[in-house]
Design a protein around this motif. Structure first.
Motif, PDB file in Angstrom:
ATOM      1  N   ARG A  32       1.179  -1.407  -0.015  1.00  0.00           N
ATOM      2  CA  ARG A  32      -0.035  -0.190  -0.392  1.00  0.00           C
ATOM      3  C   ARG A  32       0.730   1.038   0.230  1.00  0.00           C
ATOM      4  N   GLU A  33       0.518   2.283  -0.946  1.00  0.00           N
ATOM      5  CA  GLU A  33       1.425   2.969  -0.515  1.00  0.00           C
ATOM      6  C   GLU A  33       0.531   4.404  -1.060  1.00  0.00           C
ATOM      7  N   GLU A  34       0.967   5.364   0.288  1.00  0.00           N
ATOM      8  CA  GLU A  34       1.121   6.294   0.579  1.00  0.00           C
ATOM      9  C   GLU A  34       0.885   8.417  -0.229  1.00  0.00           C
ATOM     10  N   ARG A  35      -0.006   8.499  -0.741  1.00  0.00           N
ATOM     11  CA  ARG A  35      -0.152   9.341  -1.303  1.00  0.00           C
ATOM     12  C   ARG A  35      -0.535  10.496  -1.814  1.00  0.00           C
ATOM     13  N   THR A  36      -0.354  12.005  -1.859  1.00  0.00           N
ATOM     14  CA  THR A  36      -0.778  13.149  -2.141  1.00  0.00           C
ATOM     15  C   THR A  36      -2.009  13.341  -2.597  1.00  0.00           C
ATOM     16  N   SER A  37      -2.704  13.671  -2.992  1.00  0.00           N
ATOM     17  CA  SER A  37      -4.434  14.471  -3.535  1.00  0.00           C
ATOM     18  C   SER A  37      -3.902  14.261  -5.346  1.00  0.00           C
ATOM     19  N   GLY A  38      -3.204  14.825  -5.162  1.00  0.00           N
ATOM     20  CA  GLY A  38      -2.159  15.147  -6.506  1.00  0.00           C
ATOM     21  C   GLY A  38      -1.570  14.108  -7.160  1.00  0.00           C
ATOM     22  N   GLY A  39      -1.522  12.485  -6.114  1.00  0.00           N
ATOM     23  CA  GLY A  39      -1.135  11.118  -6.686  1.00  0.00           C
ATOM     24  C   GLY A  39       0.358  11.151  -6.639  1.00  0.00           C
ATOM     25  N   ASP A  40       1.061  12.176  -5.773  1.00  0.00           N
ATOM     26  CA  ASP A  40       2.382  12.143  -6.051  1.00  0.00           C
ATOM     27  C   ASP A  40       2.920  11.025  -4.611  1.00  0.00           C
ATOM     28  N   TYR A  41       4.072  10.355  -4.928  1.00  0.00           N
ATOM     29  CA  TYR A  41       4.088   9.340  -4.248  1.00  0.00           C
ATOM     30  C   TYR A  41       4.681   9.529  -2.608  1.00  0.00           C
ATOM     31  N   ILE A  42       4.143   9.221  -1.125  1.00  0.00           N
ATOM     32  CA  ILE A  42       4.489  10.203  -0.083  1.00  0.00           C
ATOM     33  C   ILE A  42       5.852   8.754   0.352  1.00  0.00           C
ATOM     34  N   ALA A  43       4.909   7.666   0.827  1.00  0.00           N
ATOM     35  CA  ALA A  43       5.575   6.636   1.338  1.00  0.00           C
ATOM     36  C   ALA A  43       4.601   4.904   1.144  1.00  0.00           C
ATOM     37  N   GLY A  44       5.566   3.380   1.060  1.00  0.00           N
ATOM     38  CA  GLY A  44       4.912   2.556   1.199  1.00  0.00           C
ATOM     39  C   GLY A  44       4.509   1.979   2.721  1.00  0.00           C
ATOM     40  N   ASP A  45       3.413   2.018   3.093  1.00  0.00           N
ATOM     41  CA  ASP A  45       3.411   2.052   4.472  1.00  0.00           C
ATOM     42  C   ASP A  45       3.301   0.289   4.964  1.00  0.00           C
ATOM     43  N   TYR A  46       2.530  -0.399   3.641  1.00  0.00           N
ATOM     44  CA  TYR A  46       2.338  -1.704   4.425  1.00  0.00           C
ATOM     45  C   TYR A  46       2.780  -2.774   3.309  1.00  0.00           C
TER      46      TYR A  46
END
Length: 124
Positions: free
Chosen positions: A99-113
């Protein structure tokens, strides 16, 4: 807590289609702004991002695999699926879903699980 579990065949023959599923528990596939992706690691190589499906169902793929890769989801089953066509021995790898956490614009933040990974071997 979110958990992901990969499932699928461990052996696939060359030219066939590889199909893997990832079951998600503790979280929804449709929750903004998470994306669910597939990655793989071939023997002796680094981790390769293959593609992802977003909370709204949109998909994105690695340019090098785009012609052979498809990711879909079944929200009622809490699953998303990878299909990789025309496999060769070079597709032998451990496949992971995450699972990837991204911004509302779709930019990658981090994989968290992450799932634990599943070994897929392509051999005749």
């Amino acid at each position: 807590q979110v958990q992901l579990q990969e499932s699928g065949p461990g052996l696939v023959k060359p030219s066939q289609t590889l199909s893997l599923s990832c079951t998600v528990s503790g979280g929804r596939l449709s929750t903004p702004y998470y994306y669910f992706s597939w990655m793989r690691q071939a023997p002796g190589k680094g981790l390769e991002w293959m593609g992802a499906i977003g909370y709204s169902g949109t998909t994105g793929y690695s340019p090098s695999l785009k012609s052979r890769t498809s990711i879909s989801r079944d929200t009622s089953k809490h699953q998303f699926t990878l299909q990789l066509t025309s496999v060769t021995p070079e597709d032998t790898a451990v496949y992971y879903c995450d699972r990837e956490e991204r911004t509302s614009g779709g930019d990658y933040i981090a994989g968290d699980y992450w799932g634990r990974g599943t070994q897929v071997t392509v051999t005749a």
